[in-house]
Design a protein around this motif. Structure first.
Motif, PDB file in Angstrom:
ATOM      1  N   ILE A 687     -11.922  -3.554  -3.696  1.00 47.67           N
ATOM      2  CA  ILE A 687     -11.140  -3.146  -2.523  1.00 47.67           C
ATOM      3  C   ILE A 687      -9.773  -3.791  -2.615  1.00 47.67           C
ATOM      4  N   ASP A 688      -8.731  -2.976  -2.610  1.00 47.36           N
ATOM      5  CA  ASP A 688      -7.384  -3.493  -2.797  1.00 47.36           C
ATOM      6  C   ASP A 688      -6.422  -2.749  -1.870  1.00 47.36           C
ATOM      7  N   HIS A 689      -5.559  -3.516  -1.181  1.00 48.09           N
ATOM      8  CA  HIS A 689      -4.536  -2.936  -0.304  1.00 48.09           C
ATOM      9  C   HIS A 689      -5.147  -1.990   0.735  1.00 48.09           C
ATOM     10  N   CYS A 690      -6.158  -2.494   1.437  1.00 49.09           N
ATOM     11  CA  CYS A 690      -6.798  -1.718   2.498  1.00 49.09           C
ATOM     12  C   CYS A 690      -6.640  -2.441   3.833  1.00 49.09           C
ATOM     13  N   LEU A 714     -12.247  -8.429  -3.280  1.00 49.39           N
ATOM     14  CA  LEU A 714     -11.411  -8.073  -2.140  1.00 49.39           C
ATOM     15  C   LEU A 714     -10.040  -8.687  -2.359  1.00 49.39           C
ATOM     16  N   SER A 715      -9.013  -7.866  -2.286  1.00 45.77           N
ATOM     17  CA  SER A 715      -7.668  -8.406  -2.500  1.00 45.77           C
ATOM     18  C   SER A 715      -6.653  -7.628  -1.688  1.00 45.77           C
ATOM     19  N   ASN A 716      -5.610  -8.327  -1.284  1.00 46.52           N
ATOM     20  CA  ASN A 716      -4.418  -7.713  -0.672  1.00 46.52           C
ATOM     21  C   ASN A 716      -4.740  -6.846   0.539  1.00 46.52           C
ATOM     22  N   SER A 717      -5.770  -7.221   1.296  1.00 42.65           N
ATOM     23  CA  SER A 717      -6.244  -6.386   2.389  1.00 42.65           C
ATOM     24  C   SER A 717      -6.270  -7.158   3.700  1.00 42.65           C
ATOM     25  N   VAL A 718      -6.422  -6.420   4.805  1.00 42.82           N
ATOM     26  CA  VAL A 718      -6.366  -7.001   6.148  1.00 42.82           C
ATOM     27  C   VAL A 718      -7.632  -6.649   6.913  1.00 42.82           C
ATOM     28  N   GLY A 785       1.229 -10.110  -1.502  1.00 42.57           N
ATOM     29  CA  GLY A 785       0.123  -9.646  -2.332  1.00 42.57           C
ATOM     30  C   GLY A 785       0.112 -10.259  -3.714  1.00 42.57           C
ATOM     31  N   THR A 786      -1.000 -10.147  -4.398  1.00 41.28           N
ATOM     32  CA  THR A 786      -1.083 -10.649  -5.762  1.00 41.28           C
ATOM     33  C   THR A 786      -0.106  -9.933  -6.681  1.00 41.28           C
ATOM     34  N   ASP A 787       0.270  -8.717  -6.318  1.00 36.66           N
ATOM     35  CA  ASP A 787       1.218  -7.931  -7.106  1.00 36.66           C
ATOM     36  C   ASP A 787       2.633  -8.002  -6.530  1.00 36.66           C
ATOM     37  N   GLY A 792      -1.972  -5.295   2.669  1.00 33.99           N
ATOM     38  CA  GLY A 792      -2.263  -4.152   3.515  1.00 33.99           C
ATOM     39  C   GLY A 792      -1.870  -2.852   2.843  1.00 33.99           C
ATOM     40  N   LEU A 793      -1.652  -1.828   3.666  1.00 33.89           N
ATOM     41  CA  LEU A 793      -1.352  -0.499   3.133  1.00 33.89           C
ATOM     42  C   LEU A 793      -0.018  -0.509   2.408  1.00 33.89           C
ATOM     43  N   LEU A 794       0.065   0.369   1.408  1.00 31.06           N
ATOM     44  CA  LEU A 794       1.234   0.359   0.527  1.00 31.06           C
ATOM     45  C   LEU A 794       2.356   1.258   1.006  1.00 31.06           C
ATOM     46  N   GLY A 795       2.176   1.904   2.146  1.00 29.08           N
ATOM     47  CA  GLY A 795       3.253   2.727   2.672  1.00 29.08           C
ATOM     48  C   GLY A 795       3.360   4.085   2.007  1.00 29.08           C
TER      49      GLY A 795
END
Length: 800
Positions: A687-690, A714-718, A785-787, A792-795
Motif C-alpha cells: 500500500i503506497d500513497h493512499c 505500508l508507506s507514504n499513506s494517511v 514521502g520516501t520518494d 497521501g494522494l499524489l494529486g
C-alpha cells in the motif's frame, strides 16, 4: 571366420524378422498390441487426438531389445480427457506423446507401476510432454509423473502449467523394498512455468517422503532446466538419501533446491539465475552428510527460506517430518554474485534449537554491489568452520575464514535463456545458456566455483532440455499483462449494451465505453482476458437498471483477467448491488487477475456486501488498484474465506497505490492466511500513497485485517477520520513494515512479532478539504514521502 559371421548375420536377420512394428489407431487395438508385444517390438500410435485413453503398457522386454511405444510423429499423438500412461514390467520405452489439457481426476498422468507389487524396471519415458493437465479444483492433489521400481529414466521431456496440488514429478520409495536403491535418472527435461499455488504441495520434483527419508534412493537429477517454477518454496524437495543433483539450471524460480530430509546428497555444478526477480532462491541445507559445491548463484533476491543459501536449525530428537540438525555437511567452492543475504541458523525458534555442527564452509566466493550484509546470522554458528572464503562487499560476521578480497572482473554478465511468452517454442535442438563470467582473484587461495586461484576461467553450461518437437503453448493463465488489444470495440451508453459487449468479447478485446450511463440488469461474467475502458470515472458510469437487482457487476472466471479503467461503479440506492467485482464462485485450478485504474466504487451498502469479494478455493495472481476511490460502502476488499488454517490465501499479490478508502462501515481490506505453513510466499500486500478516512470507526475496528500475511508494506499513506478506533491495523512478523505514514486521531498501528516501523507522524494533515485531500499550507504531508513527494494522494487529476 566366414562361417561365424554368416551365423551372426542370420541370427540378426531372424531377430529382425521376428520383431513386430504395429500401427494402431484405437484404444482397444493399442492395449491389445501392447499386451501381445514381445522383446524388440514397436507399437506406433497413429497421429490424432486420443480422448479418455488409458494406456496399459504391461510388458517384458529384454536387455538390448526394449519394447517401444511411440507416436507416429513426435508430438502428433495428443492425449486428453482422462488419458494416462501406466508402465509396468521391464525394458519398456515410451516416446513422443503429448498429454495436453486433460484431467485424470486424482490419478498420475504417467506412472511406472501397475500396482504396489508390479512396478517398472529399466524403462524410459523420453521426448514426451505434459502441459496444462489440471483438475477443476486446485486443491485436488495428484502428480503428473510417478517413478517407481528401479533403473528407470525420464529424459528430454517438457512439463509446464501445473496448477493443482501435488508435485510435477515424484520418486516413490514406499510400499515395497524394490523401490529403494532405485538408481532412477531424471535428466535433460524442461520444467516450465508453475504458478504460485498459495498452499503446500506445489513442488516441481520430490524424491521420497518424510516417512522414507532415511532410506537410500540414489536418484540422479541432472542437466534439467527449471524456468519460473514458482509453485512453492521447494522447487526440488529431497526426502531420501544418497541422491545427486548436478548441472541443473534454475531461471527466475521462486524457491530453491531443498535438502528437506535425508542424508548424504551431492549438490554440484548447478546454476541459479534470479535476474533480480522477487523471491528467487537457491539452496537450503538440512540433515547430515551433504556436499554442496561448485554451484553458481546470481541475482537471487529471496529471503527467509528462499535465501540464496540457507543453513537451518533443527529440532532436537524431532520426528522424521520435522527439521533434523545440520551435521557433517561440506559447503565449498560456490560463487555468489549480487545476491540477497545468506541465512545461517535459519528457522531458529523455541522448537528449532539445534544449531549446525561439524559443518565446513570453505573457499566460497562472494561478490555484491548490494548494500546489505552478505550474511544474516540467526543463531549460534560456532559449529560451522569457515576457511578460505573471499568476499567483495559488506560481510559483517565475527568469524575467521571470511576475508575481504579485491576482484578484477573482465566481464560480469550472465546471459540466460531468453524468456518468451511460450516456454515451449525455443529452438528444439538446444536450449543453451552462456554465463561468460571471467575474472581474477588477487589471492592465491582457491575460492569460488569458477575461479580457482588467480587463473582466468570462464564458466559455461549447455543443456538440451525438453522435447525435440515444438508444442504450442496452451496454458490459459493470466501470466502476463494484457497486451495491446487485438481488437477495440466501441460501446454506446444504454441499457444492457455493456452486458452484450462483455458476452461477445474475446481474449484481449478492449471495450471502449463512450461518455454516459450504462445500465445493467444482471451481473456480467468475464470469461476472457478483457479491458473495459471508459472516458474517466467522473464521466462513464455503470449502474443497475431501474427495477433490476443484480448481485454483482463483474465476475472474473478462473484463468481470466479483467482490466477496468476510467469508469464509476454506482451500486444504486433502491436495491444496492451487493458486490462490485467477485472472483469465481467455486474452487478452480487457474489463477485470475484483476487490474483497476481510475475507478470510482460507491454505494455498496448491503450488510455483508463488499466492493470486491474472493470466494474460498479461488486464487488471484495479482490484484492491482491505482488512482481510484472506494467510498460510502460497507466493506472494501474481502479475501477472508480461507479459514481452514492450512496456510492458504486468496491472492499472491495485492498492490494498491494512490487510492482513497473513505466512509466504509467495516474494513478496507481483509486479507487472511491461517496456519503457519512455511512453504509459500505467504501473501504480499503493498500500500503506497493512499488515504484511509473514516474506515471501520469503532473501538475494536480494523482498517486493515492482514491475519497471517507474510509481506505487508505500508508507506507514504494517511490514516485519519476514525477517532473511535484503537488499532487500525496490526502488523505481524519481521516482513511487515510501515514507514513515512501519518496517523491522526485514529489510534495506533500495533506492531508484533518483529514488525518494523519507520517514520510515523501524528500531526494534523492540514488538508484543504476531505473531498480531494490536497495538503494545505504548512501541511506535514508536504515532501515527506520516501520518494520525496507528498504523503497521501499524489494529486492525479484522474483520481479527482
Amino acid at each position: 571366420m566366414k562361417h561365424i559371421y554368416l551365423c551372426l548375420w542370420c541370427a540378426l536377420l531372424v531377430q529382425c524378422l521376428h520383431a513386430q512394428h504395429h500401427i494402431v489407431s484405437t484404444a482397444e487395438a493399442l492395449n491389445k498390441a501392447l499386451k501381445e508385444a514381445t522383446p524388440g517390438d514397436t507399437v506406433v500410435m497413429a497421429d490424432k487426438v486420443w480422448t479418455d485413453t488409458e494406456i496399459r503398457f504391461y510388458a517384458e522386454g529384454a536387455p538390448g531389445k526394449h519394447i517401444v511405444l511411440k507416436a507416429e510423429t513426435p508430438g502428433g499423438v495428443i492425449l486428453n480427457g482422462t488419458s494416462r500412461l501406466i508402465m509396468a514390467g521391464k525394458y519398456l520405452h515410451t516416446e513422443g506423446l503429448w498429454f495436453w489439457e486433460g484431467n485424470t481426476e486424482g490419478k498420475p498422468v504417467i506412472t511406472f507401476r501397475k500396482n504396489k507389487e508390479e512396478p517398472a524396471f529399466y524403462s524410459r519415458v523420453t521426448n514426451c510432454a505434459v502441459t496444462d493437465y489440471n483438475p477443476d479444483d486446485r486443491s485436488l492433489q495428484y502428480q503428473w509423473v510417478e517413478l517407481w521400481g528401479q533403473h528407470n529414466r525420464v529424459d528430454h521431456c517438457t512439463f509446464s502449467g501445473k496448477t493443482n496440488q501435488g508435485p510435477v514429478l515424484i520418486v516413490g520409495l514406499k510400499d515395497n523394498k524394490i523401490n529403494l536403491e532405485n538408481h532412477h535418472r531424471i535428466d535433460n527435461n524442461l520444467f516450465g512455468h508453475r504458478p504460485p499455488l498459495g498452499a503446500n504441495g506445489g513442488e516441481t520434483i520430490r524424491v521420497g517422503t518424510s516417512h522414507t527419508s532415511l532410506e537410500s534412493s540414489r536418484t540422479v537429477v541432472e542437466e534439467n532446466l527449471f524456468e519460473r517454477c514458482n509453485g512453492e518454496v521447494e522447487i526440488i524437495s529431497n526426502k531420501s538419501c544418497d541422491n545427486i543433483y548436478r548441472n541443473n539450471l534454475f531461471i527466475e524460480s521462486e524457491g530453491g533446491l531443498v535438502l528437506r530430509h535425508g542424508n548424504r546428497c551431492l549438490v554440484e555444478g548447478n546454476i541459479f539465475l534470479g535476474n533480480r526477480k522477487p523471491h528467487t532462491g537457491g539452496i537450503r541445507v538440512i540433515n547430515e552428510g551433504h556436499i554442496v559445491q561448485n554451484n553458481l548463484l546470481a541475482g537471487l533476491t529471496g529471503d527467509g527460506f528462499r535465501s540464496p543459501l540457507v543453513i537451518m536449525n533443527g529440532v532436537p530428537d524431532g520426528p522424521l517430518n520435522r527439521y533434523n540438525q545440520v551435521k557433517d555437511v561440506t559447503i565449498q567452492h560456490n560463487t555468489f554474485i549480487n545476491c540477497a543475504p545468506l541465512e545461517l541458523g535459519a528457522g531458529s525458534d523455541e522448537e528449532r534449537t539445534s544449531t549446525p555442527v561439524n559443518t565446513v564452509f570453505a573457499n566460497n566466493l562472494f561478490y555484491t554491489e548490494n548494500s546489505e550484509n552478505i550474511f544474516r546470522v540467526l543463531d549460534d554458528i560456532s559449529g560451522i568452520r569457515f576457511s578460505g572464503n573471499k568476499v567483495q562487499g559488506p560481510a559483517e560476521i565475527s568469524v575467521k575464514g571470511v576475508d575481504p578480497v579485491e576482484l578484477s572482473w573482465k566481464n560480469l554478465e550472465v546471459y540466460p535463456i531468453p524468456l518468451s511468452d511460450s516456454l515451449l517454442t525455443a529452438e528444439p535442438s538446444a536450449r543453451p545458456v552462456r554465463t561468460d563470467i571471467t575474472g581474477t582473484v588477487r589471492t592465491r587461495t582457491r575460492a569460488g566455483a569458477v575461479i580457482p586461484g588467480n587463473e582466468k576461467v570462464p564458466l559455461a553450461l549447455r543443456i538440451r532440455p525438453g522435447v525435440t518437437w515444438m508444442p504450442e503453448k496452451k496454458a490459459d493463465t493470466p501470466d502476463a499483462e494484457v497486451p495491446e488489444a487485438l481488437k477495440v470495440v466501441k460501446v454506446a451508453p444504454g441499457r444492457n449494451t455493456l452486458e452484450k459487449a462483455v458476452k461477445k468479447a474475446g481474449d484481449h478485446t478492449v471495450l471502449q465505453l463512450e461518455k454516459g450511463i450504462y445500465e445493467i440488469d444482471k451481473g456480467m461474467a468475464v470469461t476472457d482476458k478483457i479491458t473495459i475502458r471508459g472516458t474517466g470515472s467522473s464521466e462513464t458510469v455503470i449502474r443497475p437498471a431501474k427495477g433490476s437487482a443484480p448481485d454483482y457487476f463483474f465476475r472474473v472466471a478462473h484463468g481470466k483477467a479483467l482490466t477496468l479503467k476510467g469508469v464509476a461503479l454506482d451500486a444504486g440506492k433502491e436495491a444496492p448491488v451487493k458486490y462490485g467485482i467477485i472472483s469465481p464462485t467455486v474452487p478452480g485450478s487457474l489463477a485470475y487477475r484483476l487490474i483497476i485504474d481510475d475507478v470510482y466504487f460507491h454505494g455498496f451498502t448491503q450488510k455483508t456486501g463488499a466492493i470486491f469479494k474472493a470466494y474460498k478455493g479461488t486464487f488471484a495472481d495479482t490484484i492491482r488498484i491505482t488512482n481510484s476511490r472506494l467510498e460510502n460502502s460497507q466493506r472494501g476488499l474481502n479475501l477472508s474465506y480461507e479459514k481452514d488454517d492450512k496456510g492458504k490465501y486468496n491472492a499472491a499479490v495485492i498492490a494498491i497505490r494512490n487510492t482513497l478508502f473513505k466512509n466504509l462501515g467495516q474494513f478496507a481490506i481483509y486479507y487472511y492466511r491461517g496456519g503457519n505453513d512455511e512453504s509459500t510466499v505467504g501473501g504480499q500486500l503493498d500500500i503506497d500513497h493512499c488515504v484511509f478516512y473514516n474506515v471501520d470507526n469503532h473501538e475494536k475496528g480494523r482498517m486493515l485485517r492482514t491475519r497471517g500475511i507474510v509481506y505487508v508494506n505500508l508507506s507514504n499513506s494517511v490514516i485519519a477520520g476514525s477517532p473511535d478506533i484503537r488499532h487500525p491495523a496490526v502488523l505481524q512478523g519481521p516482513k511487515n513494515r510501515m514507514t513515512n505514514m501519518l496517523i491522526y486521531k485514529s489510534g495506533t498501528v500495533k506492531l508484533t512479532g518483529g514488525a518494523v516501523s519507520g517514520t510515523i507522524l501524528h500531526s494534523d494533515p492540514l488538508w484543504k478539504d476531505t473531498l480531494n485531500f490536497d495538503p494545505g499550507e504548512g501541511s506535514p504531508l508536504k515532501n515527506a514521502g520516501t520518494d520525496k513527494t507528498d504523503i497521501g494522494l499524489l494529486g492525479n487529476k484522474d483520481l479527482r
